[in-house]
Scaffold this motif. Structure first.
Motif, PDB file in Angstrom:
ATOM      1  N   HIS A  68       0.861  -1.176   0.000  1.00 48.27           N
ATOM      2  CA  HIS A  68       0.000   0.000   0.000  1.00 48.27           C
ATOM      3  C   HIS A  68       0.904   1.234   0.000  1.00 48.27           C
ATOM      4  CE1 HIS A  68      -3.796  -2.042   0.549  1.00 48.27           C
ATOM      5  NE2 HIS A  68      -3.225  -2.799   1.472  1.00 48.27           N
ATOM      6  N   ILE A  69       0.844   1.998  -1.065  1.00 47.97           N
ATOM      7  CA  ILE A  69       1.697   3.174  -1.204  1.00 47.97           C
ATOM      8  C   ILE A  69       0.874   4.399  -0.831  1.00 47.97           C
ATOM      9  CG2 ILE A  69       3.096   4.530  -2.792  1.00 47.97           C
ATOM     10  CD1 ILE A  69       3.332   1.928  -4.480  1.00 47.97           C
ATOM     11  N   ARG A  70       1.460   5.236   0.014  1.00 51.03           N
ATOM     12  CA  ARG A  70       0.806   6.483   0.426  1.00 51.03           C
ATOM     13  C   ARG A  70       1.733   7.644   0.114  1.00 51.03           C
ATOM     14  NH1 ARG A  70      -0.204   3.413   5.371  1.00 51.03           N
ATOM     15  NH2 ARG A  70      -2.272   2.532   5.165  1.00 51.03           N
ATOM     16  N   VAL A  71       1.157   8.710  -0.414  1.00 48.65           N
ATOM     17  CA  VAL A  71       1.907   9.923  -0.714  1.00 48.65           C
ATOM     18  C   VAL A  71       1.243  11.070   0.045  1.00 48.65           C
ATOM     19  CG1 VAL A  71       2.645  11.522  -2.516  1.00 48.65           C
ATOM     20  CG2 VAL A  71       2.531   9.087  -3.008  1.00 48.65           C
ATOM     21  N   LYS A  72       2.063  11.866   0.713  1.00 45.84           N
ATOM     22  CA  LYS A  72       1.561  13.021   1.456  1.00 45.84           C
ATOM     23  C   LYS A  72       2.426  14.221   1.087  1.00 45.84           C
ATOM     24  CE  LYS A  72      -0.632  13.430   5.839  1.00 45.84           C
ATOM     25  NZ  LYS A  72      -0.746  12.964   7.200  1.00 45.84           N
ATOM     26  N   LEU A 103       4.159   2.125 -12.575  1.00 45.41           N
ATOM     27  CA  LEU A 103       3.833   1.643 -11.237  1.00 45.41           C
ATOM     28  C   LEU A 103       2.330   1.741 -11.009  1.00 45.41           C
ATOM     29  CD1 LEU A 103       6.619   3.437  -9.176  1.00 45.41           C
ATOM     30  CD2 LEU A 103       6.537   1.022  -9.777  1.00 45.41           C
ATOM     31  N   ASP A 104       1.829   0.931 -10.097  1.00 44.66           N
ATOM     32  CA  ASP A 104       0.430   1.070  -9.706  1.00 44.66           C
ATOM     33  C   ASP A 104       0.251   2.422  -9.039  1.00 44.66           C
ATOM     34  OD1 ASP A 104      -0.111  -1.492 -10.612  1.00 44.66           O
ATOM     35  OD2 ASP A 104       0.262  -2.406  -8.652  1.00 44.66           O
ATOM     36  N   LEU A 105      -0.947   2.983  -9.171  1.00 46.48           N
ATOM     37  CA  LEU A 105      -1.221   4.274  -8.543  1.00 46.48           C
ATOM     38  C   LEU A 105      -1.155   4.136  -7.029  1.00 46.48           C
ATOM     39  CD1 LEU A 105      -4.186   5.584 -10.702  1.00 46.48           C
ATOM     40  CD2 LEU A 105      -1.778   6.178 -10.869  1.00 46.48           C
ATOM     41  N   PRO A 106      -0.763   5.190  -6.326  1.00 39.30           N
ATOM     42  CA  PRO A 106      -0.732   5.122  -4.859  1.00 39.30           C
ATOM     43  C   PRO A 106      -2.140   4.880  -4.319  1.00 39.30           C
ATOM     44  CG  PRO A 106       0.125   7.234  -5.658  1.00 39.30           C
ATOM     45  CD  PRO A 106      -0.333   6.472  -6.838  1.00 39.30           C
ATOM     46  N   ASN A 107      -2.222   4.128  -3.217  1.00 43.58           N
ATOM     47  CA  ASN A 107      -3.516   3.847  -2.612  1.00 43.58           C
ATOM     48  C   ASN A 107      -4.173   5.107  -2.079  1.00 43.58           C
ATOM     49  OD1 ASN A 107      -1.740   1.302  -2.308  1.00 43.58           O
ATOM     50  ND2 ASN A 107      -3.847   0.597  -2.349  1.00 43.58           N
ATOM     51  N   SER A 108      -3.357   6.041  -1.584  1.00 43.13           N
ATOM     52  CA  SER A 108      -3.911   7.324  -1.153  1.00 43.13           C
ATOM     53  C   SER A 108      -2.886   8.431  -1.395  1.00 43.13           C
ATOM     54  CB  SER A 108      -4.320   7.293   0.318  1.00 43.13           C
ATOM     55  OG  SER A 108      -3.197   7.257   1.137  1.00 43.13           O
ATOM     56  N   ILE A 109      -3.425   9.561  -1.834  1.00 42.05           N
ATOM     57  CA  ILE A 109      -2.619  10.767  -2.017  1.00 42.05           C
ATOM     58  C   ILE A 109      -3.276  11.827  -1.147  1.00 42.05           C
ATOM     59  CG2 ILE A 109      -1.769  12.503  -3.624  1.00 42.05           C
ATOM     60  CD1 ILE A 109      -2.189  10.449  -5.875  1.00 42.05           C
ATOM     61  N   THR A 110      -2.490  12.421  -0.262  1.00 47.24           N
ATOM     62  CA  THR A 110      -3.003  13.462   0.628  1.00 47.24           C
ATOM     63  C   THR A 110      -2.238  14.751   0.376  1.00 47.24           C
ATOM     64  OG1 THR A 110      -3.448  11.773   2.306  1.00 47.24           O
ATOM     65  CG2 THR A 110      -3.463  14.068   3.032  1.00 47.24           C
ATOM     66  N   VAL A 111      -2.993  15.813   0.134  1.00 53.62           N
ATOM     67  CA  VAL A 111      -2.395  17.135  -0.006  1.00 53.62           C
ATOM     68  C   VAL A 111      -2.806  17.932   1.226  1.00 53.62           C
ATOM     69  CG1 VAL A 111      -2.209  19.214  -1.406  1.00 53.62           C
ATOM     70  CG2 VAL A 111      -2.529  17.005  -2.514  1.00 53.62           C
TER      71      VAL A 111
END
Length: 133
Positions: A68-72, A103-111
């Motif tokens: 599970h990839i998360r980007v913040k 790559l698969d899209l991140p599971n969540s992206i938070t701005v």
């Protein structure tokens, strides 16, 4: 840490710092609309050198747990810009970086909007989240 994904192209391993650098470069292209900041909302000073200042990496977090990839991303909006439009544009740019690397899209992206800058900085704490299944 590196993000390792298996797909129809084979196994892909991308170092976390590469993804962070791509995201920072995308957001630096939007300096007329946003300013990078750290978790606490402190503005990261603009550096006129051609190299990316290591302090910019305090504004982006990429984490991976159990595939599970998360980007913040932590930013300050410039006055007069729509927060929802800015968040949508940033999220689209992040997703295009992942697509470019296959790559698969991140599971969540938070701005995280830590403030709005007009003549002075007005503190805010607004999070806009996009979840991908």
């Amino acid at each position: 840490m590196s993000v390792i994904v298996r797909n129809e192209y084979g196994a892909i391993a991308v170092n976390k710092s590469v993804i962070e650098k791509m995201i920072v470069e995308d957001i630096l292209d939007m300096t007329d609309k946003v300013i990078l900041c750290n978790k606490k909302g402190k503005v990261i000073k603009d550096n006129p050198t051609p190299l990316i200042d290591p302090d910019y990496f305090d504004s982006v977090e990429v984490s991976e747990k159990k595939n599970h990839i998360r980007v913040k991303v932590y930013i300050i909006a410039r006055f007069g810009n729509s927060i929802s439009r800015l968040a949508d544009e940033i999220m689209n740019r992040i997703e295009s970086d992942f697509r470019m690397l296959k790559l698969d899209l991140p599971n969540s992206i938070t701005v995280c909007f830590k403030g709005v800058l007009s003549s002075k900085l007005i503190k805010r704490n607004i999070e806009v989240v996009r979840k991908n299944a």
